[in-house]
Every structure is written in C-alpha cells, then in structure tokens.
Design an enzyme around this catalytic site. Structure first.
Site, short mmCIF file in Angstrom:
data_model
loop_
_atom_site.label_atom_id
_atom_site.label_comp_id
_atom_site.label_asym_id
_atom_site.label_seq_id
_atom_site.Cartn_x
_atom_site.Cartn_y
_atom_site.Cartn_z
N GLU A 78 45.90 30.87 31.41
CA GLU A 78 44.74 30.00 31.63
C GLU A 78 44.25 29.44 30.30
O GLU A 78 44.67 29.89 29.22
CB GLU A 78 43.62 30.77 32.37
CG GLU A 78 43.10 31.98 31.63
CD GLU A 78 42.09 32.82 32.44
OE1 GLU A 78 42.16 32.86 33.68
OE2 GLU A 78 41.25 33.45 31.79
N ARG A 135 35.87 49.14 40.33
CA ARG A 135 35.70 50.55 39.97
C ARG A 135 34.41 50.69 39.16
O ARG A 135 33.78 49.71 38.81
CB ARG A 135 36.86 51.00 39.09
CG ARG A 135 37.09 49.99 37.97
CD ARG A 135 37.98 50.44 36.87
NE ARG A 135 38.46 49.34 36.08
CZ ARG A 135 37.86 48.80 35.04
NH1 ARG A 135 36.68 49.26 34.64
NH2 ARG A 135 38.37 47.79 34.37
#
Lengths: 505, 166, 505, 166
Positions: free
Chosen positions: C204, C296
């Site tokens: 990117e 998480r």
C-alpha cells in the site's frame, strides 16, 4: 516543570509517609532533604531523598519532634519548605510558627487553624456555632475527676475520654461505669502525654457502634474550598483504623452532598488552608456529628487518590506555594472502589502485641490496581521506638466486590518473614460475610473477631517440609538428628492445602 | 536424615531425600516434593496439588508464610533445648515475659496473690501503646522482678507463677 | 462472586500477558491452568496459576502454537474456556474453531471475524465498503513481483510491503525505490512466514510520518459496541511500538468522537464480539485511515485501563461468558494521562540487538500511579526463543507533564542487571523536548535518535568503585592484583554524578 | 589492593581500603565512600554528594546500573586476558560475531572483498527479528565460517577481517 514550586523541601518525617512525600517531590522535580534518627540510618526514606541528615537519637523528642533542630537543618541545607507528613510534628502549631520565623514555607495549614482544630474542645464549640452538628459532652477540657464525673452523669454512660490534642486512638478510653472513670482518665492522660506531650483530656457521650466517615478537604489561597468525597474508616481496633475504603456503602448521593457541604463549612469556619480531613460519626439513624478535623495528610489518603485520580500530596505542595487548586481537582469525581489495609508490625494471633525484629524476607504484591506505600525493605530492622505501621496496601477495582477480592489476593501475596504482621487477620476481616455486606461499624472487630482463632495445625506439615529443605540448602541453623522415628504425626493434614481456621491456638 | 521442629509444645519430624527435581520430604504419611525456585521461595507438591510457600531459616527458627499466614517453627539445638528465647517463653506457662522491650506502666497483681487464667497482670508500654499482659494459667504469684516505671527486656520474666500440680 | 463466569480457564500464553490474565481470573475467583514449554519451567506465569502443564519443547510451533495439544490439555484439566493473550495463537482462527468443537469457550471474537480482520487485504475492502477511510494500495495480495511493481507505480513511492496475516511490524518493509522492491518483498515474505506461518504480503501507499492512533473497542452479545477512547502509539522503532500513551495530544474532542464512531463502525461491519483494537493512521492534515483491527487484547491495553478505570481483561472474560458489558464500562470516561514503556531485552546502545542471559538483579519501581506488568523475576533466564518483551511499565498521573516525569523516575528506579534492556533509551526518548511537546510521529525515533550516543565515560569511575566493593564482599570473581599503579586515570569525572551523554561510545 | 577493570579497550584501576562505615575506594584523584545497604544495592559518597548504585559481579564481569544506565565492566583474569567472550569480542575488531545464537539469513559479502566500516555484512535472524550486522572497521574479508541458512553460535566468528596496518 514550567515553574518550580520550591527550591528544596525538607521532609520532617520517617517511614512510608516520608517516602510518599519524597516521591511527590521527585514528580515535581523538587529536591528533598530527609532527616533520620540514628535508629533509621539507611531507612528507605533516607535512601530515596537527595540528601539525608542525621537529626538525633531514636527517642522522637530528641529527633523527629525536635522542631528547632529540624528548622535549623532546613535552613542549613538551603530548603525553602518543610513537609511534616502525619504524626510527629504535623499537628504541632510550633512548627509553622518556627517556619515562618525562619522564612520557610510550612506545607500545611496556618498555626492558628491548627491550634483551633487541634484543640478538640474549642473546635467542637466553634463548629456548633457554624451550624455543624456535634456530639453532646464537655464544653471545656476536664481539670479534675469531679468535672469528669458530673459531665459523665449528664451525658449518661457509656462515655468517651479523649485527648484534646489527640488522634489515632491514643489517649482515648471508653468508660461504661462510674467505677472505671478515674482509672480511665488516668490512663488516657498518660497515653496523651506520651503521644502528644499534652495530657489534656475531655469527655463526650459515647455514640455506640457508629460508622466513622470522613471527608477529604482542600482549600487554597484563591478562595477555593472543596471536598474530595468520603472515606469510610469504621473498621477499627482499639480506636485505631485498620481498613479504610471509599465510597462508603452507607451514603446515599444526597447524604454525600450534605456531609460534603458540612465538611467545607468546617474548613471555612476554621479559616483552613491546604489539605485536611473532616471526621464525622454516622449513627444508625443516618445522623452525623462532627468529630474533629485533622490538619494534615491522612494515613488513608491513597483511597481518595485512587478513586478521584487526584495526587493529594502534589496538591498540598502546590497550594503551599500559593497556587490555585488544579482545575482537574476542582472537577474531580469518584470512580470505582478503593480499599486500604494498614500493615502493622503486630501479632494478631497473640492479642495484637507489637512485633519487632529484622525483615528477613520481603516481597510486595504486584498487579493492576495494586499500590503499596511502604517504608520498609528486606533487611529493615523494625524497632520498638516508633509506630508499628510498616506499610499500606491499597487496591482499586471497578466495584467493591472486585476490590475485596483483589485485596485478599494481594494480602496473600504480600510476604513478610521475621516479624509478625496483621496480614492474615486482614484477610479474615475482608472475608467476613458482614464485611462483604458492607455492615461496617466501629465495633465490627470487637463484635466479629473478639474470639478469633487461627488453626495452623493443618499447615504445620507443609511448613515443616519446606523448612527442612530451606535448612538443607545452606541455612546456618543446624537441625538435630533425632535417634529414632516416632509414630504417626498428630499434625496430619485433613487434605492437601485445606488450611483453615478451626481449632484455637 | 530426620529433622525435628517444634511449634508451641508439639513437635513434628521430617525425613529428607534428595531427588533429581529437588527434594522429597516425608512428614507423617505424606511425601512432599519441594524445590526452591528463588531465594526463600519454594514450590511444593503433595498428591499432585501445588503450593508456593516462602521460608527463611535464621538462628534455630524457621519462618514460613503460607497464603499470608505466618508460622514460626523452632529447630531444637543439639542439647534438646529450644535455642530461641521466644520459643522457650511460648512454652513456659509459669513465667510472664514482656512481649517486647518496653516500660512497666502498672503491675496489677502482688506477690502471693492467687490469679486466674487470663487475669490481667501487668501493663507494659511499647511502641506508644499500652499492652495488657494476661496470666497464661491459674496459679499463685511467686515472684515479681520489676517495679512500676522500670524498663523491661524480654530475657527476665516480669512475673513468675507457681502452678498447681496437674 | 455471585455467579461464576467459568469453571476453569486455560491461559494459552506465556510472559507478562499470561500473568496479567491469571491475575484477572484470580480477581473473578476462577481457577487457571498455565501451559509452558520446557524453556519456561518455573517461569512466573506457571507459578501464579493454580495448575501448570508442560506443553512441549521451546520452539513455539511445538508448544505455544500447537492448538490441538492446547485444546486437549484444556479438556483434560476440566477447563471450560481458553484465553489466548496476544501473539501466538491469539489471532489464529483455528483456535476458536477447535474450541467450539471441544465445547470450550474461546475468550475472543468468532473465527469468522478473526479471519476477515486477520486478512489485511480483505478487511481493507470490507471497511471501505462500510464507509471507513482506507489507505490507497493493492485490492488483493500480491502473487508475483510484477503485481507489486505495478501497484507501487500506481500508488507512487514510497510504498509499504505488509504481511496479510501481520502485526507488530513483522513482515513489513518500506520501499523507497523500485530497485529495492524485489528484495524487500522477499525479506517481508521470509519474516511473515516465520512469524505467522503465512508468507502472503501486499502493498500500500506509505503514509509518511503519520501518527499511529488506535481505539479500544468492546462488543458484547447484547447489542452493545462501544469504544474506550484512543491510544497514541506513534513512537515506534522498526514498526514496533515502544511507547504508548493516552489521551493523544493530537486529537480534538470532535476528532475523538469522529474516530471513535469510525472504530465502532469497523467492529460492527466485522460482526465483532469481545475486546479489539481499531488502528488508524493519522496524517498531518488531520485525516485518518483505517489500518487494521487487532482481534485480541493489545500489549498497550493498560494505559486505557489506568485512564478509564476499566479492567479490560475482566470485561473480556465477562463478555465471553455471555454477560452484558458492565454498566460502569458503558459510562466510562477518560481521566488524567497514562504512558506505557515496553521493556525489551535488547541493547539500545548497540543497534538494538536482542540480549539474553540471566537476570542477576531485579527490582521493580513502586509508588502511586506506577504499574508493572512483568513476566520475569530475579533469576529468570531470558532466552532467545521468544519475543524480547520482558515487562511493561505503566504510569498514571493527572497531567501529561507529571506522567512523563513519573515515567522517567520509574525507569531510573527499575533495575535489571545481567541483561541489556531499553530503559536508558526510553529515558532519553521521554526527556526529548519534542516528546515533551507532544510532537510524536512514527518517524520520531529515526528522526531524533538515529545518531544517539551515550557517554558512559563519566560514570566509569563510579562503576569501578562500586564494583570493587561488590567484589570485595564475597563475589566469586577474582580480580587481578596488578603490579604497579599507573598514572592518572583518563576516566576522571568532570564533577561528581554529572553523568550525561556527550561522547560517542 | 589494586583492582583493574576494563571497558572496551580502556582500563581503570581502583584501590580499596576498609573504613568503619564501609569502604573507601580511590579511583584516579577521587575517593569514593561505598557501603552495601542491601544485597546488590550500594550507597556511594563523593565530595558529599550521594548516589545509589546497583551492582552484581558474576564470572569476571561486573554489572552496574546507575539511574537506568547499564555499564558492564570486565575483570581481567590472572593471565591478563578477558575471561568473558563477549568482552573479548567487543575489543576484537577483526572478527564479526553473531550478536546471539541464531540463523544466518544472508551473507552480504564474499571472501577477499574489501569492505568499509559500517558496511552491512550479514543478516542474522534471532528472536524472530532479522538483525543486520555491520562491519566494525574498514578492511578485507579474510574468511567466512558459515553459509546462508546455517545455525550460528557466539563462539566462532561469522566473518574474519584483515585490517590495514595502522
């Protein structure tokens, strides 16, 4: 710091509170001078400070209470302020007066406010005038036993003898019967003399089984007087707080506002500046009475810090430097629940007799929301010269239930070997269903723990097993090799690790 | 090797055996597996259950912490006596010692006086608090070694009792 | 607890996060099972848990990453839930799937949400569809070098190669020139393969010198999805966060609301449940781009806990048990300032090479508002098998200025001897005027510390003096007695204790 | 008694004297008063200024922490050599060692090649990170002891250089 509040601060105390104050000064980038008696050479507070000065021999009157020597030391070491901590000189108006003469800032209230509030009798009258409810009793201190007798008759037994200069349960006695009055007054006077150097005592009606609820107050030079909510300190032994928490389970939001406003009224009536605490008795009917205002930082200040996010010692220093109370403090709110346990050097299994000796092994509990304010380390020798408070364990959790759970766990993980401490007793108190239910009154310990017993028998096998290995691994102690094995041990455990409290020791 | 420990007036015996993972200690019918994981910190196993215990031995006394409960065991010396005076005091019911060095504030009994168990006998000030010391047993006051206002240590008993023959 | 959330929880991790999770379970009165590789026998997490089970040899793939063996262990030890911590299996959808099959609750999001968000390429597309701004770049992972080359041309150099399964800076490479593209893709693939077992990478546009700002999110089964404000994690080295703080100095209240809402939108678009973190890049114009969502608990979760008063691990467990997010959490606000420093076993003075060895001396800093989440103790042997994070030091203070001061003090008091750590480096970073000014961008370390030097010379005399005494007091090391004294030492200090950083080592 | 310590390629000498309050250590023109206040924790005074320092000595190496700054001093053994291999490596500029045990990912130079100081020479993976090792000096690659993909310890140098005669 954009602006240095003081050049250097002398911390006129020892133990955990001296450590606490030095840490606050480090945060503000202010150097510190610690003082120590010869008994405290290499004590934790002397090591943390930038400088440490020996001030005299162990007896407090020749060291930590010698305000002239302390002020001289401050001048000689180029300090411009003195922080008194709690206990010792913290409520003695002679220190702020001596500071003023020596052009030092005293980090606390004025001598006038201290003198007024330090005299429990005068302050009672003052606050009654200001519209704050007070406990029925003497309007002046007692000169002779006859005055005590007549005041006791008027208030009706039980009555309470209190030191006019008092605090911390010292010089205090409950009297249930006329026969005990004279000896109790005598004992209270002796203790008061020893603790405060002033044997003046007075008498008031004894409020049976109240809650002890106090409000933290801050007042600056800019017209701000605020309270930072309550601390419930009802769990006491011999009038000495042992567990403090906030918020109190007894207060409704409306009562909190009402008592908080009364606390601010007390501070304003006394012309108070800096941090102080207004103590109330709270009876079962929901009435509250002004008890006294403590003109210093309290032992239990950390529970307020953990729930409001305020650093009270930093604010003390800022206020003393003429600053306005910080904006974030003016807007502070309560959040979550905090509990403090005072760790005393005492033998809870043997009538709470003071314990002394070397701390052979020391380990503090760690984890989120656990704070230890300690004045000791491994190797510290705990003597008999000073108050037996070694450290304070404070926990924060989102709810009271979680805070109790966290405190019990932390007490189990807090290790002290070599001296006796009140840890196991604290665990038992916190585990009691009535504590969990929030039914904490000043008679809590007496009511639920007067016949407390701890059964160590199931743990003795484990203790002996570990001791055997500790000795085998190079200890200096030499065990006896006995000639012949005996029969079965009477100490067999019921099951592994089921260590409880069943049989009286 | 057999080791002996004392707690109040009871004794316990242990047998030590070295095994690769640490030590096996037999106490009564149980076998504890013990290993030191850090100075003063021990991991123990009994029947698969595990426990961490802190322990330090100093001058014929072993200090143990199990979940915040403190236990102090005496290690008898070669002549069979308790080396530590505190241990000896704990067992001697006919001698009343100061709990720690302090000042005698007030004696509450006289020589020759009959006393009950738990009866207050003397007030000792230490660490700024007045501590009341009660009689450990019923008996007669045989001897008083101090006067009001005197300094007292922990070596000489304040009061000696004569106990009735059991 | 009125209701037990789980019978027993297996903690499928090691180090400080395993310790953190076990502490939360203790608070909730839930027994725990720790697992450990043979390298971690007697590690702190194994000692704190109620049970500890050896799971395999040191290589993660044969122990902490062996989800089949872990699930079997949980079943065999009568657990009904598994907490994955961070790293290892925490973002591997195979674990929740295996848990479901074994009728265990996985404390985290669903395998579906994890799979979607774990694939950085797919989640980019999904979030773009949901109206969340994303960084320009590949719409799919790169199959061959030609795809990377054309994507790079389209986005314009510099570009960033990232692991589709990535996180924590592993498998990531900035590429400035076409010539370096192929080798960087190759290196990123190698690292990604090693770290995640998956060598998929994509490309990117590289946003130059942004801030890295993330939002903590919680979502339950009762329709509540909330954010708990931001964490600024811009101070990074090799794409690895080293200092995190909250609040961010860059956010206005309006931007905070806008980004917080975007974070909630991301969680909802992914059908997310439990705790997660939405990461954004924030550029100098004040625009923000969705970077990824970590499925998480994060390494840096404590700064959120200290400012909001929320216990995130407790909430994770409650949510996994089907409870509603606690009311106090739904109403949580930010208060004060918190900073976290990650203490790595690395030699900051020598190109940050990993350090290993035994911790010969260890002492944690203490004091109000200081929290240490540690996985080590004195005597711990730090090996080369696992991530070099040893502990996290977190401080809370009312203001950012005081928090920085407290952190510097705490870092100075945090003692590790025997292995190298990044403490001194952290002190230098926190003391930098640009850090104090809040000008933290992801190139902060590169810009201000690429030619950092530490001058130890003025400290060498002191070090030698103390070493002499340490040796004399019974160390095993034997010093040489040299024949004859030499001339003046070239190491004379300029003044006592003026130990700075002047000369390049 | 005179003691000698080494840091990189410099040495420092100290003289120790026992005094009632602890120790006096002379270093150069300065005299430090040093006392151990707890295991590993030392209080030092120099010209009235005080400092706390942590120090542990192990296997001919002294580890010191001063305000978070770590210093490791080598203690030369009787034969005058550095005992610790790390210390030896720190001084030897003609040998390139792995920073810690790991895997050779890629060698970036060949035998016989001329290299500049700070030129990247080899990539070693350890603790999941790729670490680039640069040349400590300008010179010529004399010998390479490992190949790509091989495991490497810290005993044998990866690369040996020939340095120009100064």
């Amino acid at each position: 710091m954009s602006k240095k509040l003081f050049k250097k601060i002398l911390v006129a105390n020892r133990g955990e509170i001296a450590v606490r104050v030095i840490r606050a000064c480090k945060l503000l980038d202010i150097p510190t001078v610690a003082i120590y008696s010869t008994a405290d050479k290499n004590a934790l507070h002397t090591l943390l400070a930038d400088e440490a000065v020996e001030i005299g021999p162990p007896p407090p009157r020749e060291s930590y209470l010698d305000f002239k020597k302390i002020v001289e030391t401050a001048r000689a070491h180029k300090c411009d302020a003195i922080h008194p901590g709690y206990g010792f000189l913290s409520e003695n108006p002679q220190l702020p007066i001596a500071c003023e003469k020596a052009r030092l800032t005293f980090i606390g209230p004025s001598a006038e406010a201290m003198r007024l509030l330090g005299n429990k009798v005068q302050s009672r009258i003052k606050m009654a005038t200001a519209g704050v409810p007070i406990i029925p009793g003497m309007k002046a201190s007692g000169e002779n036993i006859f005055q005590f007798e007549s005041a006791a008759e008027e208030a009706g037994y039980p009555v309470l003898i209190k030191a006019a200069a008092g605090g911390g349960g010292k010089g205090m006695r409950i009297v249930n019967r006329r026969e005990d009055l004279a000896s109790s007054v005598e004992a209270a006077k002796r203790e008061a003399k020893n603790a405060f150097g002033d044997d003046t005592v007075y008498l008031e009606k004894y409020i049976e089984n109240p809650r002890h609820i106090e409000f933290q107050v801050l007042a600056d030079d800019h017209g701000n007087t605020i309270h930072l909510f309550e601390r419930e300190c009802s769990v006491q032994r011999r009038h000495q707080k042992i567990i403090e928490e906030t918020p109190s389970t007894a207060l409704t939001p409306a009562l909190r506002v009402q008592m908080g406003n009364a606390a601010v009224r007390v501070a304003n009536a006394a012309g108070y500046r800096n941090a102080g605490t207004v103590e109330f008795l709270f009876d079962k009917s929901g009435s509250f009475y002004f008890l006294e205002m403590n003109t210093r930082i309290q032992v239990e200040h950390p529970v307020t810090e953990m729930t409001t996010g305020v650093d009270l010692v930093v604010e003390q220093i800022r206020i003393a430097a003429g600053e306005k109370i910080s904006d974030y403090v003016l807007e502070a709110k309560q959040r979550g629940h905090a509990i403090e346990c005072r760790i005393y050097a005492e033998d809870a299994e043997n009538n709470f007799l003071p314990s002394s000796g070397e701390i052979l092994f020391y380990q503090e509990p760690v984890g989120p929301g656990i704070r230890v304010d300690s004045g000791v380390e491994q190797g510290t020798v705990v003597g008999v010269e000073y108050d037996p408070i070694l450290a304070k364990l404070i926990v924060y959790a989102p709810t009271r239930e979680l805070a109790i759970s966290k405190m019990i766990q932390a007490l189990k993980e807090y290790k002290f070997l070599g001296i006796k401490t009140s840890r196991k007793f604290m665990i038992d108190v916190l585990s009691h269903p009535e504590f969990k239910a929030g039914n904490t009154y000043t008679n809590f310990i007496e009511k639920h723990f007067s016949d407390r017993t701890v059964d160590v028998v199931p743990a003795l096998e484990l203790a002996a097993a570990v001791s055997t290995v500790a000795m085998a691994q190079g200890s200096k102690a030499r065990p006896t090799a006995v000639k012949q094995a005996k029969g079965l041990s009477p100490w067999q455990t019921i099951g592994p690790w089921e260590i409880g409290m069943r049989i009286t020791k | 090797m057999i080791n002996q420990f004392a707690y109040n007036d009871e004794t316990v015996e242990t047998r030590l055996k070295t095994v690769p993972s640490g030590f096996e200690v037999s106490v009564g019918e149980n076998i504890y597996l013990v290993s030191e994981i850090a100075p003063g910190k021990f991991q123990t196993h009994l029947n698969g259950a595990r426990k961490l215990v802190c322990c330090v031995v100093k001058e014929n006394r072993s200090y143990i912490d199990i979940d915040g409960m403190l236990i102090e065991l005496d290690i008898p010396s070669d002549d069979g006596n308790m080396a530590s005076s505190a241990a000896a005091h704990a067992i001697a019911k006919d001698k009343i010692f100061a709990p720690m060095p302090g000042t005698i504030v007030k004696l509450l009994v006289k020589e020759g006086e009959k006393v009950e168990a738990k009866q207050p006998m003397v007030i000792v000030e230490a660490m700024k608090m007045e501590n009341q010391v009660n009689s450990p047993a019923s008996g007669t006051v045989k001897k008083i070694n101090f006067k009001d206002g005197e300094q007292v240590g922990t070596e000489i008993p304040i009061i000696e009792l004569e106990l009735p023959v059991p």
